[in-house]
Design a protein around this motif. Structure first.
Motif, PDB file in Angstrom:
ATOM      1  N   LYS A 159      40.390  20.582  58.894  1.00 19.86           N
ATOM      2  CA  LYS A 159      41.210  20.410  60.100  1.00 19.86           C
ATOM      3  C   LYS A 159      41.178  18.970  60.602  1.00 19.86           C
ATOM      4  O   LYS A 159      42.092  18.540  61.315  1.00 19.86           O
ATOM      5  N   GLN A 160      40.119  18.238  60.264  1.00 22.04           N
ATOM      6  CA  GLN A 160      39.987  16.850  60.711  1.00 22.04           C
ATOM      7  C   GLN A 160      40.371  15.846  59.621  1.00 22.04           C
ATOM      8  O   GLN A 160      40.357  14.647  59.851  1.00 22.04           O
ATOM      9  N   MET A 161      40.741  16.353  58.468  1.00 15.43           N
ATOM     10  CA  MET A 161      41.006  15.488  57.316  1.00 15.43           C
ATOM     11  C   MET A 161      42.244  14.615  57.529  1.00 15.43           C
ATOM     12  O   MET A 161      43.229  15.033  58.127  1.00 15.43           O
ATOM     13  N   LYS A 162      42.173  13.396  57.025  1.00 14.66           N
ATOM     14  CA  LYS A 162      43.303  12.466  57.034  1.00 14.66           C
ATOM     15  C   LYS A 162      43.732  12.217  55.593  1.00 14.66           C
ATOM     16  O   LYS A 162      42.911  12.196  54.679  1.00 14.66           O
ATOM     17  N   THR A 163      45.018  12.024  55.397  1.00 14.22           N
ATOM     18  CA  THR A 163      45.522  11.733  54.060  1.00 14.22           C
ATOM     19  C   THR A 163      45.186  10.293  53.687  1.00 14.22           C
ATOM     20  O   THR A 163      44.864   9.465  54.547  1.00 14.22           O
ATOM     21  N   ALA A 164      45.317  10.004  52.408  1.00 12.74           N
ATOM     22  CA  ALA A 164      45.068   8.640  51.943  1.00 12.74           C
ATOM     23  C   ALA A 164      46.026   7.669  52.627  1.00 12.74           C
ATOM     24  O   ALA A 164      45.650   6.557  53.000  1.00 12.74           O
ATOM     25  N   ARG A 165      47.257   8.085  52.813  1.00 13.02           N
ATOM     26  CA  ARG A 165      48.244   7.226  53.476  1.00 13.02           C
ATOM     27  C   ARG A 165      47.859   6.945  54.920  1.00 13.02           C
ATOM     28  O   ARG A 165      47.959   5.806  55.397  1.00 13.02           O
ATOM     29  N   GLU A 166      47.396   7.956  55.641  1.00 10.57           N
ATOM     30  CA  GLU A 166      46.978   7.761  57.027  1.00 10.57           C
ATOM     31  C   GLU A 166      45.796   6.798  57.113  1.00 10.57           C
ATOM     32  O   GLU A 166      45.742   5.949  58.007  1.00 10.57           O
ATOM     33  N   VAL A 167      44.865   6.937  56.186  1.00 12.29           N
ATOM     34  CA  VAL A 167      43.688   6.065  56.159  1.00 12.29           C
ATOM     35  C   VAL A 167      44.096   4.622  55.876  1.00 12.29           C
ATOM     36  O   VAL A 167      43.631   3.680  56.534  1.00 12.29           O
ATOM     37  N   ASP A 180      47.105   3.249  56.350  1.00  7.67           N
ATOM     38  CA  ASP A 180      47.925   2.729  57.451  1.00  7.67           C
ATOM     39  C   ASP A 180      47.076   2.323  58.655  1.00  7.67           C
ATOM     40  O   ASP A 180      47.466   1.463  59.442  1.00  7.67           O
ATOM     41  N   ALA A 181      45.897   2.951  58.787  1.00  3.20           N
ATOM     42  CA  ALA A 181      44.992   2.618  59.898  1.00  3.20           C
ATOM     43  C   ALA A 181      44.163   1.375  59.603  1.00  3.20           C
ATOM     44  O   ALA A 181      43.411   0.913  60.463  1.00  3.20           O
ATOM     45  N   GLY A 182      44.291   0.844  58.394  1.00  2.00           N
ATOM     46  CA  GLY A 182      43.560  -0.370  58.044  1.00  2.00           C
ATOM     47  C   GLY A 182      42.144  -0.132  57.557  1.00  2.00           C
ATOM     48  O   GLY A 182      41.344  -1.077  57.471  1.00  2.00           O
ATOM     49  N   LEU A 183      41.818   1.114  57.223  1.00  2.00           N
ATOM     50  CA  LEU A 183      40.480   1.434  56.753  1.00  2.00           C
ATOM     51  C   LEU A 183      40.311   1.044  55.285  1.00  2.00           C
ATOM     52  O   LEU A 183      41.291   0.799  54.583  1.00  2.00           O
ATOM     53  N   SER A 184      39.075   1.019  54.839  1.00  4.73           N
ATOM     54  CA  SER A 184      38.763   0.641  53.456  1.00  4.73           C
ATOM     55  C   SER A 184      38.668   1.837  52.519  1.00  4.73           C
ATOM     56  O   SER A 184      38.809   1.691  51.309  1.00  4.73           O
ATOM     57  N   GLY A 185      38.379   3.016  53.088  1.00  4.18           N
ATOM     58  CA  GLY A 185      38.247   4.170  52.216  1.00  4.18           C
ATOM     59  C   GLY A 185      37.830   5.427  52.943  1.00  4.18           C
ATOM     60  O   GLY A 185      37.804   5.480  54.177  1.00  4.18           O
ATOM     61  N   ILE A 186      37.509   6.445  52.152  1.00  4.46           N
ATOM     62  CA  ILE A 186      37.101   7.742  52.691  1.00  4.46           C
ATOM     63  C   ILE A 186      35.753   8.148  52.101  1.00  4.46           C
ATOM     64  O   ILE A 186      35.361   7.692  51.025  1.00  4.46           O
ATOM     65  N   ASN A 187      35.053   9.017  52.814  1.00  4.68           N
ATOM     66  CA  ASN A 187      33.791   9.596  52.363  1.00  4.68           C
ATOM     67  C   ASN A 187      33.873  11.082  52.692  1.00  4.68           C
ATOM     68  O   ASN A 187      33.530  11.503  53.792  1.00  4.68           O
ATOM     69  N   TYR A 188      34.378  11.872  51.742  1.00  8.10           N
ATOM     70  CA  TYR A 188      34.695  13.272  51.998  1.00  8.10           C
ATOM     71  C   TYR A 188      33.759  14.225  51.262  1.00  8.10           C
ATOM     72  O   TYR A 188      33.225  13.912  50.199  1.00  8.10           O
ATOM     73  N   ARG A 189      33.622  15.412  51.850  1.00  7.28           N
ATOM     74  CA  ARG A 189      32.903  16.513  51.213  1.00  7.28           C
ATOM     75  C   ARG A 189      33.662  16.933  49.957  1.00  7.28           C
ATOM     76  O   ARG A 189      34.894  16.856  49.912  1.00  7.28           O
ATOM     77  N   GLY A 246      44.345  15.183  43.282  1.00  9.22           N
ATOM     78  CA  GLY A 246      45.027  13.887  43.247  1.00  9.22           C
ATOM     79  C   GLY A 246      44.627  12.951  44.369  1.00  9.22           C
ATOM     80  O   GLY A 246      45.088  11.811  44.418  1.00  9.22           O
ATOM     81  N   LEU A 247      43.737  13.399  45.249  1.00  6.89           N
ATOM     82  CA  LEU A 247      43.353  12.569  46.393  1.00  6.89           C
ATOM     83  C   LEU A 247      42.663  11.278  45.945  1.00  6.89           C
ATOM     84  O   LEU A 247      42.915  10.205  46.507  1.00  6.89           O
ATOM     85  N   ILE A 248      41.804  11.377  44.940  1.00  2.56           N
ATOM     86  CA  ILE A 248      41.115  10.180  44.452  1.00  2.56           C
ATOM     87  C   ILE A 248      42.124   9.175  43.902  1.00  2.56           C
ATOM     88  O   ILE A 248      42.066   7.976  44.214  1.00  2.56           O
ATOM     89  N   SER A 249      43.078   9.658  43.125  1.00  6.23           N
ATOM     90  CA  SER A 249      44.117   8.775  42.564  1.00  6.23           C
ATOM     91  C   SER A 249      44.973   8.166  43.660  1.00  6.23           C
ATOM     92  O   SER A 249      45.347   6.983  43.602  1.00  6.23           O
ATOM     93  N   GLN A 250      45.282   8.964  44.681  1.00  8.08           N
ATOM     94  CA  GLN A 250      46.080   8.461  45.804  1.00  8.08           C
ATOM     95  C   GLN A 250      45.348   7.330  46.519  1.00  8.08           C
ATOM     96  O   GLN A 250      45.954   6.335  46.911  1.00  8.08           O
ATOM     97  N   CYS A 251      44.039   7.499  46.683  1.00  6.60           N
ATOM     98  CA  CYS A 251      43.247   6.447  47.313  1.00  6.60           C
ATOM     99  C   CYS A 251      43.309   5.163  46.483  1.00  6.60           C
ATOM    100  O   CYS A 251      43.532   4.073  47.032  1.00  6.60           O
ATOM    101  N   HIS A 252      43.135   5.292  45.190  1.00 10.33           N
ATOM    102  CA  HIS A 252      43.138   4.123  44.318  1.00 10.33           C
ATOM    103  C   HIS A 252      44.493   3.423  44.317  1.00 10.33           C
ATOM    104  O   HIS A 252      44.564   2.185  44.298  1.00 10.33           O
ATOM    105  N   GLU A 253      45.556   4.190  44.354  1.00 14.76           N
ATOM    106  CA  GLU A 253      46.903   3.608  44.381  1.00 14.76           C
ATOM    107  C   GLU A 253      47.132   2.788  45.648  1.00 14.76           C
ATOM    108  O   GLU A 253      47.898   1.822  45.642  1.00 14.76           O
ATOM    109  N   LEU A 254      46.439   3.168  46.732  1.00 16.99           N
ATOM    110  CA  LEU A 254      46.602   2.479  48.013  1.00 16.99           C
ATOM    111  C   LEU A 254      45.504   1.441  48.258  1.00 16.99           C
ATOM    112  O   LEU A 254      45.415   0.870  49.344  1.00 16.99           O
ATOM    113  N   GLY A 255      44.673   1.214  47.243  1.00 16.99           N
ATOM    114  CA  GLY A 255      43.606   0.219  47.372  1.00 16.99           C
ATOM    115  C   GLY A 255      42.419   0.700  48.170  1.00 16.99           C
ATOM    116  O   GLY A 255      41.625  -0.116  48.681  1.00 16.99           O
ATOM    117  N   LEU A 256      42.242   2.017  48.294  1.00 14.26           N
ATOM    118  CA  LEU A 256      41.130   2.594  49.038  1.00 14.26           C
ATOM    119  C   LEU A 256      40.026   3.044  48.085  1.00 14.26           C
ATOM    120  O   LEU A 256      40.278   3.342  46.925  1.00 14.26           O
TER     121      LEU A 256
END
Length: 270
Positions: free
Chosen positions: A193-201, A203-212, A221-231
């Protein structure tokens, strides 16, 4: 008797197999190991202690994780829970002045550590990253005060590039991205419920995610999406080796664990 052609085919096959194995080893070794709350497993070091952070440095992990709070009078201190376990009065850290708790001691007789002490220890080894979880103080102003206080210390010691500041509070992490130049800001999440998409992360200027792990599983595909966006994509506090192996193969960038030695062995780093 094998012909020259047979021998050549065998040579090519061996070369290909060695190349595949080499690539696999390289892929594994590229995964960053993060000692969750420092290296504290089976070595006598309390979690979130200077001793555990120093042990992480000596072990040679990529990063050592710890948690920070802000006392009532603005001191940035290191502890996981809202209260110190050894405090007989069970005072809430963020509502207590520093002088009331500064003489408390951890199991190894080390005084309760401050963020400044961690920063000074980090300066002794520029190869390790401080992976700092900012605790939610249930108040946006106090959360920003914690970020500002920690960043001032980092700037004073010129270590803005040697830290990842992460947290479960989305607004807090976004504030880091805006107010702390040079610092990597990472969003932690374990609840869908609190999760953000790679695009949202991104767009917010963050460097990456640390998810369960379950959030990655439910979002193929979330890992690939992060890599495509430089996260970067990190797996949060995971000790299960089967899950670790699965995510190593999936291309995860980093794994946090309470047993960094075993993970390093799995990656062929020891």
């Amino acid at each position: 008797m094998p012909t020259f052609a047979d021998m050549e085919r065998k040579r090519i096959l061996i070369t290909v197999l060695l190349s595949v194995l080499s690539c696999a080893a390289a892929a594994q070794s590229s995964v960053n190991v993060i000692a969750h709350r420092g290296w504290h497993k089976n070595n006598g070091c309390p979690e979130n202690s200077i001793a555990a952070f120093k042990a992480s440095q000596e072990l040679g992990v990529w990063g050592s994780e710890f948690d920070i709070w802000l006392t009532a009078d603005g001191k940035v201190v290191v502890n996981h829970n809202r209260r110190y376990d050894m405090d007989p009065f069970k005072r809430v850290i963020m509502k207590t002045r520093w002088r009331k708790v500064r003489d408390l001691r951890l199991e190894n007789d080390e005084k309760v550590p401050t963020f400044v002490k961690f920063v000074k220890q980090a300066k002794k080894d520029k190869s390790i990253m401080m992976v700092c979880e900012m605790k939610d103080h249930d108040d946006e102003l106090r959360n920003r005060e914690l970020v500002d206080a920690a960043y001032m210390i980092l700037k004073r010691h010129h270590l803005e590039n040697q830290i990842v500041m992460q947290g479960f509070n989305w607004e807090m992490v976004c504030y880091v991205a805006k107010a702390c130049p040079g610092v990597k800001a990472v969003y932690i999440c374990s609840d869908s419920k609190q999760m953000k998409t790679a695009r949202e992360v991104a767009d917010a200027g963050l460097s990456g995610i640390n998810y369960r792990f379950s959030l990655y599983d439910s979002n193929p595909g979330l890992i690939s999406q992060c890599h495509e966006l430089g996260l970067t994509a990190c797996l949060t506090a995971q000790d299960d080796m089967k899950i670790q192996e699965r995510f190593i193969k999936a291309g995860i960038d980093a794994i946090g664990t309470n047993d960094p030695v075993r993970l390093m062995e799995l990656l062929g780093l020891r």
